[in-house]
Motif scaffolding. Sequence first.
Motif, PDB file in Angstrom:
ATOM      1  N   PRO A 139       0.801  -1.227   0.000  1.00 22.32           N
ATOM      2  CA  PRO A 139       0.000   0.000   0.000  1.00 22.32           C
ATOM      3  C   PRO A 139       0.833   1.276   0.000  1.00 22.32           C
ATOM      4  N   LEU A 170      -7.295   0.178   1.519  1.00 22.72           N
ATOM      5  CA  LEU A 170      -7.509  -0.086   0.103  1.00 22.72           C
ATOM      6  C   LEU A 170      -8.885  -0.703  -0.135  1.00 22.72           C
ATOM      7  N   GLU A 214      -7.190  -1.401  -4.620  1.00 22.99           N
ATOM      8  CA  GLU A 214      -6.992  -0.056  -5.184  1.00 22.99           C
ATOM      9  C   GLU A 214      -6.930   0.970  -4.064  1.00 22.99           C
ATOM     10  N   LEU A 215      -5.945   1.866  -4.159  1.00 20.27           N
ATOM     11  CA  LEU A 215      -5.837   2.962  -3.207  1.00 20.27           C
ATOM     12  C   LEU A 215      -6.753   4.090  -3.656  1.00 20.27           C
TER      13      LEU A 215
END
Length: 217
Positions: A139, A170, A214-215
């Motif tokens: 991350p 995330l 996904e951030l």
Amino acid sequence: MNPLVLPGVYAPQEDTELLAGALSDEPLPPGAEVLDVGTGTGALALEAARRGFRVTAVDVSWSAVWAARLNARLAGLPVRIRHGNLFEPVRGESYDLVLANPPYVPAPDGRRAPRGAARAWDAGDDGRLVVDRICREAPGLLRPGGVLLLVQSALSGPDLTVGHLRAAGLKAAVTQRHRIAFGPVLRGRERWLRERGLLSDTEDKEELVVVRAELPV
């Protein structure tokens, strides 16, 4: 072109193909920065480079590093390839996409560090020796909107992977699943896996999954 496989280097298999399929689904623009960690022969790094991405590849095995460099040169593709343990060679860098095909097979002698070619698949008693490190460290390498794509076996707890990545902030989920026949490694420890309850008495295939995280922007 199929990549050349040097002795002691993990040959691309079904998990590589599954992750390559997930890569092809990502709508990244040309010039996006991609990291392939545990690159092996460089197969996934080369797939990313063919799409016009700027690719860095890392592996802890010198044999893999030389194989990836050779395959990149033969393909005429610009891939930056570094030797090192997971993310150590790229500390302080950030990426739009991180690809990871780590070792994920539970090992009977998991308290001992794997050696040689087994470093590509043996991952401790629960198969999470490297997966957990990726959950902790990846991350911090993602740019806002950046994506981690990780392939692992259902034997090594993909729900745990999703949970750890969500706890890190995330958006994570299993996005692909694929069942395959047992390969030589699983066949060799099938009895042990059943005794531990990781395989039922009737299971005769291994499930591979891709976890996408996904951030948020």
